[in-house]
Write a protein that holds these residues in place. Sequence first.
Motif, PDB file in Angstrom:
ATOM      1  N   PRO A 301      34.767 -14.342 -59.686  1.00 21.79           N
ATOM      2  CA  PRO A 301      35.503 -13.224 -59.093  1.00 21.79           C
ATOM      3  C   PRO A 301      36.847 -13.630 -58.523  1.00 21.79           C
ATOM      4  CG  PRO A 301      33.798 -13.984 -57.605  1.00 21.79           C
ATOM      5  CD  PRO A 301      33.625 -14.756 -58.879  1.00 21.79           C
ATOM      6  N   ASP A 302      37.093 -14.929 -58.370  1.00 24.04           N
ATOM      7  CA  ASP A 302      38.293 -15.388 -57.695  1.00 24.04           C
ATOM      8  C   ASP A 302      39.281 -16.030 -58.656  1.00 24.04           C
ATOM      9  OD1 ASP A 302      37.088 -14.545 -55.377  1.00 24.04           O
ATOM     10  OD2 ASP A 302      36.223 -16.503 -54.961  1.00 24.04           O
ATOM     11  N   LEU A 303      39.360 -15.529 -59.894  1.00 22.31           N
ATOM     12  CA  LEU A 303      40.325 -16.063 -60.844  1.00 22.31           C
ATOM     13  C   LEU A 303      41.740 -15.831 -60.340  1.00 22.31           C
ATOM     14  CD1 LEU A 303      38.844 -14.935 -64.265  1.00 22.31           C
ATOM     15  CD2 LEU A 303      39.012 -17.257 -63.417  1.00 22.31           C
ATOM     16  N   PRO A 304      42.667 -16.718 -60.685  1.00 24.34           N
ATOM     17  CA  PRO A 304      44.052 -16.525 -60.260  1.00 24.34           C
ATOM     18  C   PRO A 304      44.628 -15.204 -60.760  1.00 24.34           C
ATOM     19  CG  PRO A 304      43.706 -18.746 -61.100  1.00 24.34           C
ATOM     20  CD  PRO A 304      42.456 -17.980 -61.384  1.00 24.34           C
ATOM     21  N   SER A 657      60.204 -15.145 -43.450  1.00 25.25           N
ATOM     22  CA  SER A 657      59.559 -14.222 -44.383  1.00 25.25           C
ATOM     23  C   SER A 657      58.539 -14.928 -45.269  1.00 25.25           C
ATOM     24  CB  SER A 657      60.608 -13.539 -45.269  1.00 25.25           C
ATOM     25  OG  SER A 657      61.494 -12.767 -44.484  1.00 25.25           O
ATOM     26  N   SER A 658      57.496 -14.193 -45.624  1.00 27.61           N
ATOM     27  CA  SER A 658      56.492 -14.626 -46.586  1.00 27.61           C
ATOM     28  C   SER A 658      56.666 -13.823 -47.862  1.00 27.61           C
ATOM     29  CB  SER A 658      55.080 -14.421 -46.016  1.00 27.61           C
ATOM     30  OG  SER A 658      54.914 -15.094 -44.780  1.00 27.61           O
ATOM     31  N   SER A 659      55.988 -14.211 -48.926  1.00 30.61           N
ATOM     32  CA  SER A 659      56.090 -13.472 -50.187  1.00 30.61           C
ATOM     33  C   SER A 659      55.129 -12.294 -50.224  1.00 30.61           C
ATOM     34  CB  SER A 659      55.824 -14.403 -51.376  1.00 30.61           C
ATOM     35  OG  SER A 659      54.493 -14.880 -51.342  1.00 30.61           O
ATOM     36  N   ARG A 660      54.163 -12.261 -49.295  1.00 29.36           N
ATOM     37  CA  ARG A 660      53.221 -11.154 -49.206  1.00 29.36           C
ATOM     38  C   ARG A 660      53.129 -10.713 -47.756  1.00 29.36           C
ATOM     39  NH1 ARG A 660      50.018 -15.340 -51.738  1.00 29.36           N
ATOM     40  NH2 ARG A 660      50.363 -15.327 -53.998  1.00 29.36           N
ATOM     41  N   GLY A 661      52.411  -9.629 -47.534  1.00 33.53           N
ATOM     42  CA  GLY A 661      52.258  -9.131 -46.179  1.00 33.53           C
ATOM     43  C   GLY A 661      51.539 -10.112 -45.277  1.00 33.53           C
ATOM     44  N   ILE A 679      48.675 -12.413 -46.975  1.00 32.51           N
ATOM     45  CA  ILE A 679      47.606 -11.966 -47.871  1.00 32.51           C
ATOM     46  C   ILE A 679      47.379 -12.960 -49.009  1.00 32.51           C
ATOM     47  CG2 ILE A 679      47.029 -10.172 -49.580  1.00 32.51           C
ATOM     48  CD1 ILE A 679      48.430  -8.160 -47.784  1.00 32.51           C
ATOM     49  N   ASP A 680      46.107 -13.181 -49.311  1.00 32.15           N
ATOM     50  CA  ASP A 680      45.682 -13.964 -50.469  1.00 32.15           C
ATOM     51  C   ASP A 680      46.096 -15.437 -50.397  1.00 32.15           C
ATOM     52  OD1 ASP A 680      44.223 -14.182 -52.775  1.00 32.15           O
ATOM     53  OD2 ASP A 680      45.842 -13.575 -54.106  1.00 32.15           O
ATOM     54  N   ASN A 681      45.743 -16.059 -49.270  1.00 33.39           N
ATOM     55  CA  ASN A 681      45.820 -17.519 -49.119  1.00 33.39           C
ATOM     56  C   ASN A 681      47.232 -18.100 -49.057  1.00 33.39           C
ATOM     57  OD1 ASN A 681      42.995 -17.807 -49.076  1.00 33.39           O
ATOM     58  ND2 ASN A 681      42.902 -17.876 -51.301  1.00 33.39           N
ATOM     59  N   ILE A 699      47.378 -23.143 -50.988  1.00 33.56           N
ATOM     60  CA  ILE A 699      46.015 -22.728 -51.322  1.00 33.56           C
ATOM     61  C   ILE A 699      46.086 -21.741 -52.478  1.00 33.56           C
ATOM     62  CG2 ILE A 699      43.927 -21.627 -50.442  1.00 33.56           C
ATOM     63  CD1 ILE A 699      44.762 -22.511 -47.639  1.00 33.56           C
ATOM     64  N   ALA A 700      45.215 -21.907 -53.442  1.00 35.25           N
ATOM     65  CA  ALA A 700      45.251 -21.067 -54.633  1.00 35.25           C
ATOM     66  C   ALA A 700      44.973 -19.609 -54.280  1.00 35.25           C
ATOM     67  CB  ALA A 700      44.226 -21.559 -55.659  1.00 35.25           C
ATOM     68  N   SER A 701      45.730 -18.720 -54.861  1.00 36.61           N
ATOM     69  CA  SER A 701      45.519 -17.285 -54.651  1.00 36.61           C
ATOM     70  C   SER A 701      44.459 -16.782 -55.613  1.00 36.61           C
ATOM     71  CB  SER A 701      46.826 -16.524 -54.849  1.00 36.61           C
ATOM     72  OG  SER A 701      47.282 -16.677 -56.181  1.00 36.61           O
ATOM     73  N   THR A 702      43.898 -15.620 -55.286  1.00 40.03           N
ATOM     74  CA  THR A 702      42.868 -15.018 -56.135  1.00 40.03           C
ATOM     75  C   THR A 702      43.398 -13.861 -56.954  1.00 40.03           C
ATOM     76  OG1 THR A 702      42.154 -13.401 -54.476  1.00 40.03           O
ATOM     77  CG2 THR A 702      41.157 -15.589 -54.372  1.00 40.03           C
ATOM     78  N   GLY A 703      44.577 -13.354 -56.599  1.00 37.66           N
ATOM     79  CA  GLY A 703      45.119 -12.198 -57.271  1.00 37.66           C
ATOM     80  C   GLY A 703      44.753 -10.881 -56.615  1.00 37.66           C
ATOM     81  N   SER A 704      44.011 -10.938 -55.513  1.00 44.86           N
ATOM     82  CA  SER A 704      43.581  -9.721 -54.832  1.00 44.86           C
ATOM     83  C   SER A 704      44.555  -9.349 -53.717  1.00 44.86           C
ATOM     84  CB  SER A 704      42.180  -9.921 -54.229  1.00 44.86           C
ATOM     85  OG  SER A 704      41.835  -8.845 -53.378  1.00 44.86           O
ATOM     86  N   SER A 705      44.990  -8.101 -53.712  1.00 45.26           N
ATOM     87  CA  SER A 705      45.885  -7.629 -52.658  1.00 45.26           C
ATOM     88  C   SER A 705      45.124  -7.268 -51.391  1.00 45.26           C
ATOM     89  CB  SER A 705      46.660  -6.394 -53.148  1.00 45.26           C
ATOM     90  OG  SER A 705      45.766  -5.337 -53.468  1.00 45.26           O
TER      91      SER A 705
END
Length: 772
Positions: A301-304, A657-661, A679-681, A699-705
């Motif tokens: 479930p945690d694919l990039p 700033s970050s690339s995500r929230g 968000i997402d590691n 840390i590897a992201s999972t692709g989940s928002s």
Amino acid sequence: MATDIGTLEKRYFDVCKKHGILPNKAILAELFKAKLKNARHEVSSLVVLLDDLKDVDYYPLLDLLMEIDSSEIDAVDMINRSSCVLSGERVSSLLRAVNKKLQVVDVRDISFGKDFLLDLSRQGLTCQVLNLRSSHFRKLKMVGKFVQMHVLNLDFSASLTSFREDCFACMPNLKSLSLCETRIANLWTTSAALSKLPSLVELRFQNCLLCSDTGSSPVSSWNKVNEDMDSKSHRDIGLYIELPSLNGEAIPYLPSGIEYEDMNDYDANHDVRSTAEDSSDDSEFDFSGHRQDFSLMELLPDLPRGWNQLVDQQNEISFGTLDMQDEDQFSPGSSNSRHPSYIASKKYISRHPSPICYEKHYRDYMIASLPNLKVLDNLHIQKVDRETANDSFRRHFEYLPYNMNNKESVVSILQKREVRASPTRTHTSKKKFSYASRKSQHFYSRSLSAAKVGSSTWPTLRPLSVLSSISRDERRSFRPRQFEYHPSESSLMAFGTLDGEVVVVNHESEKIVSYIPSLGAMNSVLGLCWLKKYPSKLIAGSDNGSLRLYDVQSTPTISRGIYHTPVTFDEFDQLTSVHVNSIDELFLASGYSRHVALYDISSGRRLQVFADMHREHINVIKFSNHSPSLFATSSFDRDVKLWDLRQKPNRPCYTASSSRGNVMVCFSPDDHYLLVSAIDNEVKQLLAVDGRLHLDFAIASTGSSQNYTRSYYMNGRDYVISGSCDEHVVRICCARTGRRLRDVSLEGKGSGTSMFVQSLRGDPFRVSLRFI
């Protein structure tokens, strides 16, 4: 003198006649084949197909097998293709009737149930090859004696998540192990368990096959027993991996005598027999009565990000690296100046991977951790591969805390500390004492922490069971949502619940110290903060805006009287965070708005509302640990800002700033750094003085928002813990280098369940790396 096969056959007839049954035709056929091979001076083996047996065949066959070791038959193979009417107990007896000549055991445990697996794991077998594909192990604990076993196949064991600490302790001759399409994901516990296999040279968690213009691939059969089994279709979901070859030479895949199967005989849609057995929270097996129909996306479930579409389309993906996710070391189309021998590439397809294959630097970690390994995932390990892996391990991982290289016992460290503290010095130990005397107490604290972590790769996971009588007639459990350690009492912590309660508990004795009901005014408690100068008081905020100051010394442990009225503050709508400054005079509140409110604790007044501090709502607000006027805010607008109350915060001191929230921010204990979690590691460490990037933990992201990540410092600023709400793992990283020390997998009650991280903290009092 060995009993000839004809005599064995006659005895089998006699036993059948004694029991009043006809001889089994399949057994007679196998005896005839063995007799022919023996006459031609070939290896004669007796293949017992369990599917062909009935209950009446049991006793004659048992008697026959007990004679095998003293006969001319060279080997016995026990095969189970699909269903079997024999009970697990009888099958176990047949397997153990043969001693030295048991060669291949190939069974499907679904036919025999939990007791069969338990007996096999604890008692062991004398076979050389054990094939338990599609088994129902959940936590593998094969502690029995498997002294003669050379090959173990656990492919498609879709419930298998981890290994027990004492697993593999009695397999001194195991050379080949296959674990494709399991749920194994933890690099640390997996490599620690496998390191107990001194003869292991071949390992696979995925099946890497060579692709060429002609479509050919290497010979691929795990053992020759499977050639006789019925093939069953299985979806070939895979990722194409472009792997370098050395100087254009073909990579040798197989050690002598071991072959691989194409693994196309797995039935993804086989029915699981419904049983009444329920797995406990610590069950070793999973025989849940549902249909086991797993796809790659269910197993992983945690694919990039973006891999869902790639897997669905079964596209060809070229990574140009030995580690699919190690992008910083090799990149597609780039050259590696350190290893010029990587000049040609070959294309491989990865089939049936386990989740561990998607961990960053997976291949390098396994090669560096298992120095005797020669083949990983069908790919031969060259000398240059091992050199590269060792270098990658040093750059990305810590073997022990504080970069210590050698494991040392706690007793040894304590003895050295006592020698240092002792006023008695002898002439012979003067040099050693002089060296020890230079060691600070801080050094010994770190050494003790490293020793405790190094003593076992398996962390001690203890659930905090808080179940108490709230009234004489009521007994209930709680639904915690937020918690905070007490700032000065090491045994105390407070947690707020989804029902609006605030509970102070002794987390060592698991006893409730104080209980504050919701009193109909609070919803979920999302903000908690202890006062430092007044250690019996804490502020609690709920999502409906309620803000209260409680004195826990004034509240009872159970409902037995009148509660003291708490101090109530003006509400802050949709609150998510509260925090008190370092001198207990002010606190801030933020929530699902762009505003921040400032409160005076002594008067109970709201002093000011700072409007529009961000473009989107502010998740977390934190005062610094030492300056009463500095605070930081983090928002879903991707910005983190530092503010100073002395400057009437109309403008921030700086913005990063970050690339995500951003989900949260916190100061390091010494206020040198800001730890920002998006968000997402996406976890980064900034310099608190100006907001410059100090460290990216990568840390590897999972692709989940929706994968909300939270990170905190552990005791001191040396290590960071990070967890996310869509993942059942807590990661521990060095705050100085970013290297990963350990991943801790969290498993919930019952089979196939996991715990996901909603909140976490590092224990501020323990020397060891401890968290909740």
